[in-house]
Design an enzyme around this catalytic site. Structure first.
Site, PDB file in Angstrom:
ATOM      1  CE  LYS A  87      -4.173   1.810   0.395  1.00 18.90           C
ATOM      2  NZ  LYS A  87      -3.596   2.789  -0.718  1.00 18.90           N
ATOM      3  CE  LYS A 111       3.577   6.425   7.086  1.00 22.10           C
ATOM      4  NZ  LYS A 111       3.262   7.185   6.096  1.00 22.10           N
ATOM      5  CE  LYS A 123       4.239   7.658  -0.688  1.00 23.54           C
ATOM      6  NZ  LYS A 123       3.558   7.841   0.253  1.00 23.54           N
ATOM      7  CB  THR A 207      -2.868  12.183   6.960  1.00 23.79           C
ATOM      8  OG1 THR A 207      -3.270  11.251   5.847  1.00 23.79           O
ATOM      9  CG2 THR A 207      -1.632  11.963   7.320  1.00 23.79           C
ATOM     10  CG  ASN A 238      -5.227  15.951   2.585  1.00 29.69           C
ATOM     11  OD1 ASN A 238      -4.974  15.247   3.603  1.00 29.69           O
ATOM     12  ND2 ASN A 238      -6.435  15.802   1.930  1.00 29.69           N
ATOM     13  CB  SER A 370      -5.916   4.189   2.309  1.00 29.38           C
ATOM     14  OG  SER A 370      -5.858   5.303   1.773  1.00 29.38           O
TER      15      SER A 370
HETATM   16  P1  NAD Z   1      -0.394  18.259  -0.502  1.00 28.04           P
HETATM   17  O1  NAD Z   1       0.006  18.492  -1.912  1.00 28.04           O
HETATM   18  O2  NAD Z   1      -1.745  18.307  -0.200  1.00 28.04           O
HETATM   19  O3  NAD Z   1       0.377  19.753   0.003  1.00 28.04           O
HETATM   20  C1  NAD Z   1       1.556  19.980   0.260  1.00 28.04           C
HETATM   21  C2  NAD Z   1       1.845  21.381   1.053  1.00 28.04           C
HETATM   22  O4  NAD Z   1       3.224  21.557   1.117  1.00 28.04           O
HETATM   23  C3  NAD Z   1       1.347  22.443   0.377  1.00 28.04           C
HETATM   24  O5  NAD Z   1       0.759  23.419   1.176  1.00 28.04           O
HETATM   25  C4  NAD Z   1       2.605  23.057  -0.396  1.00 28.04           C
HETATM   26  O6  NAD Z   1       2.447  24.294  -0.604  1.00 28.04           O
HETATM   27  C5  NAD Z   1       3.677  22.752   0.649  1.00 28.04           C
HETATM   28  N1  NAD Z   1       5.012  22.784   0.243  1.00 28.04           N
HETATM   29  C6  NAD Z   1       5.605  22.294  -0.793  1.00 28.04           C
HETATM   30  N2  NAD Z   1       6.798  22.514  -1.025  1.00 28.04           N
HETATM   31  C7  NAD Z   1       7.146  23.093   0.278  1.00 28.04           C
HETATM   32  C8  NAD Z   1       8.573  23.702   0.935  1.00 28.04           C
HETATM   33  N3  NAD Z   1       9.389  23.609   0.170  1.00 28.04           N
HETATM   34  N4  NAD Z   1       8.286  24.075   2.183  1.00 28.04           N
HETATM   35  C9  NAD Z   1       7.031  24.259   2.850  1.00 28.04           C
HETATM   36  N5  NAD Z   1       5.902  23.649   2.416  1.00 28.04           N
HETATM   37  C10 NAD Z   1       6.024  23.341   1.183  1.00 28.04           C
HETATM   38  O7  NAD Z   1       0.313  17.249   0.011  1.00 28.04           O
HETATM   39  P2  NAD Z   1       0.009  16.432   1.548  1.00 28.04           P
HETATM   40  O8  NAD Z   1      -0.918  15.166   0.969  1.00 28.04           O
HETATM   41  O9  NAD Z   1      -0.537  17.282   2.511  1.00 28.04           O
HETATM   42  O10 NAD Z   1       1.403  15.571   1.980  1.00 28.04           O
HETATM   43  C11 NAD Z   1       2.188  16.305   2.817  1.00 28.04           C
HETATM   44  C12 NAD Z   1       3.205  15.388   3.373  1.00 28.04           C
HETATM   45  O11 NAD Z   1       2.378  14.394   4.211  1.00 28.04           O
HETATM   46  C13 NAD Z   1       4.056  14.703   2.527  1.00 28.04           C
HETATM   47  O12 NAD Z   1       5.079  14.589   3.202  1.00 28.04           O
HETATM   48  C14 NAD Z   1       3.430  13.467   2.515  1.00 28.04           C
HETATM   49  O13 NAD Z   1       4.322  12.313   1.893  1.00 28.04           O
HETATM   50  C15 NAD Z   1       2.846  13.241   3.745  1.00 28.04           C
HETATM   51  N6  NAD Z   1       1.778  12.254   3.796  1.00 28.04           N
HETATM   52  C16 NAD Z   1       0.581  12.607   3.251  1.00 28.04           C
HETATM   53  C17 NAD Z   1      -0.544  11.796   3.511  1.00 28.04           C
HETATM   54  C18 NAD Z   1      -1.871  12.029   2.842  1.00 28.04           C
HETATM   55  O14 NAD Z   1      -2.722  10.969   3.062  1.00 28.04           O
HETATM   56  N7  NAD Z   1      -2.106  12.789   1.651  1.00 28.04           N
HETATM   57  C19 NAD Z   1      -0.379  10.518   4.352  1.00 28.04           C
HETATM   58  C20 NAD Z   1       0.902  10.355   4.889  1.00 28.04           C
HETATM   59  C21 NAD Z   1       1.769  11.311   4.815  1.00 28.04           C
END
Ligand code: NAD
Length: 442
Positions: A87, A111, A123, A207, A238, A370
């Site tokens: 996953k 995880k 991934k 998350t 998100n 998920s």
């Molecule tokens: P997203 O695309 O919804 O949001 C990313 C955010 O990070 C945006 O606000 C963007 O502007 C910001 N960003 C991008 N580059 C940046 C930088 N250099 N400095 C500061 N901010 C920056 O992505 P997301 O789904 O919120 O994911 C964010 C993190 O959480 C990632 O590391 C992802 O792997 C992790 N994550 C996400 C999920 C999920 O369910 N979406 C689950 C587990 C972990």
């Protein structure tokens, strides 16, 4: 299946990455090596977890709106599936590399084990800056990527989901494309889908909500009083947004928020709901947004060093490193991004008494819901929102307490404790095959 790079160099990179290509993955492995010192595993388990089970590099070639053809590098890595189908999300970012995808797949494996859901880790990613694509180009890219990896994924083998710069609309295109290729309906192949295509209630904020559940479960143990607790959040997508708004609802004071365009700081507090609205109306520029007092613009690096109680990195990996770890003033770092703290920084923070709540626990809420979505898809029976949120909270709290108790028992940091918890479950699954005992091995 079309392999983009078939030369020996790429194969070598896939199986045993060359030094310069595998920094993130090697850093990820260091955490495992540390955990093994506390919880020795059998040589069988160590061998099984040494390399990703399979890695696919593809060229995603699409026609752009102006008629030109363009190729994008894409990857899918399955790290380990001893505990169930693999996953893991799909990331769109201009810095995506095979090394990064391998590290992310590795973290997914641990995880899923920490929270005890019956999945392995995988991934995917495409090296692309989505801001340069039109909506129709983005759709073609997403559908073509699925064509390229369709033989590797499936509801019973490997199940993608959203990650950075991918969302439920993209998951909907991908799910539809997979159905077209396989000539059937397979809602369980992709999670994070729109509700109307078999998505789950409660997936969007899962998350951030899971991170909130973890922190709230630790309030008593850490003497946290929400109303007296200042929080800075890096990343307002998100994960960052939903965590900020849920902590705000619980009484925490959100004092700083940032995104890729920079950040904003107000010690008197920020309302995440109105800041999100402002962000959407002002091309993502947060500076200048109305707050509770007087705000100031702030860079992403400055935000990390603010005098806050809780720091929530929710954007990219490698944000807190050996260079800035000594400047972190927060007492608690809630890792909602994957890999925001490097292994070197871990040691510095631990020595300084900063509690790092590790990513493989703190951000596991997304994969947990998920899993719920997949269960609902496989059974064709859909749950109410309350049921999803209750079950999520139960799983997150149970895992938090298990990791906390292991940390106390082994006298280690919380990340090592989380890896130990995961290793117990992974070892159990790998050793359950029993074949090692056919031989007279130690
Ligand atoms: P997203 O695309 O919804 O949001 C990313 C955010 O990070 C945006 O606000 C963007 O502007 C910001 N960003 C991008 N580059 C940046 C930088 N250099 N400095 C500061 N901010 C920056 O992505 P997301 O789904 O919120 O994911 C964010 C993190 O959480 C990632 O590391 C992802 O792997 C992790 N994550 C996400 C999920 C999920 O369910 N979406 C689950 C587990 C972990």
């Amino acid at each position: 299946m079309e392999l983009m790079t078939t030369d020996a160099e790429q194969n070598a990179q896939t199986l045993e990455p060359a030094e310069e290509h595998d920094k993130l993955f090697r850093d990820a492995r260091r955490r495992l090596n540390k955990a093994i010192q506390y919880f020795p595993i059998s040589p069988d388990v160590e061998e099984q977890l040494k390399y990703p089970k399979s890695s696919l590099a593809v060229s995603v070639v699409i026609r752009m709106d102006n008629g030109a053809r363009r190729a994008f590098k894409g990857f899918r890595v399955r790290y380990d599936d001893s505990r169930g189908p693999a996953k893991g999300g799909i990331r769109y970012h201009q810095n995506v590399t095979l090394d990064e995808v391998m590290a992310l797949a590795f973290w997914m494996t641990f995880k899923c084990a920490v929270v005890g859901i019956p999945f392995g880790g995988a991934k995917g990613g495409i090296c692309v800056d989505t801001k340069e694509l039109t909506k129709t180009e983005l759709e073609r890219l997403s559908r073509t990527y699925i064509e390229m990896i369709a033989d590797m994924i499936g509801p019973e083998v490997d199940i993608p989901a959203p990650d950075m710069y991918t969302n439920e609309i993209i998951m909907g295109w991908m799910s539809d494309q997979y159905n077209r290729i396989k000539r059937g309906k397979y809602p369980g192949v992709i999670t994070g889908k729109p509700l109307s295509l078999g998505g789950s209630l409660g997936r969007t904020d899962a998350t951030g909500r899971g991170g909130m559940n973890v922190l709230r479960r630790l309030e008593e143990l850490l003497n946290i009083v929400p109303q007296e607790t200042k929080v800075a959040v890096q990343g307002f997508g998100n994960v960052g947004y939903h965590c900020a708004r849920l902590l705000h609802d619980a009484g925490y004071k959100i004092v700083a928020v940032s995104n890729s365009e920079g950040g904003i700081y107000d010690p008197d507090g920020i309302d995440p709901y109105s800041l999100k609205k402002w962000e959407q109306e002002h091309k993502e520029v947060l500076a200048g947004a109305p707050t509770n007092g007087t705000s100031q613009p702030m860079s992403n690096q400055e935000l990390l060093k603010l005098p806050v109680d809780v720091l929530v990195p929710a954007a990219l990996e490698n944000q807190i490193t050996a260079r800035n770890a000594k400047d972190i003033q927060a007492k608690v770092v809630l890792e909602l991004a994957n890999g925001p703290v490097t292994a070197d920084a871990d040691a510095i923070l631990h020595e300084r008494g900063v509690l790092v709540i590790p990513d493989i626990l703190a951000n596991a809420g997304g994969v947990t819901v998920s899993y719920f979505e997949w269960v609902q898809n496989q059974t064709g029976f859909y749950w109410e929102l309350e049921e999803v949120q209750e079950k999520l909270q139960k799983i997150m709290e149970k895992a938090t307490i298990s990791v906390w108790e292991t940390m106390t028992e082994y006298k280690c940091d919380m990340r090592t404790a989380a890896y130990v918890e995961a290793l117990k479950k992974l070892s159990g699954a790998i050793e359950a095959h029993g074949t090692r005992y056919y031989f007279n091995l130690p």
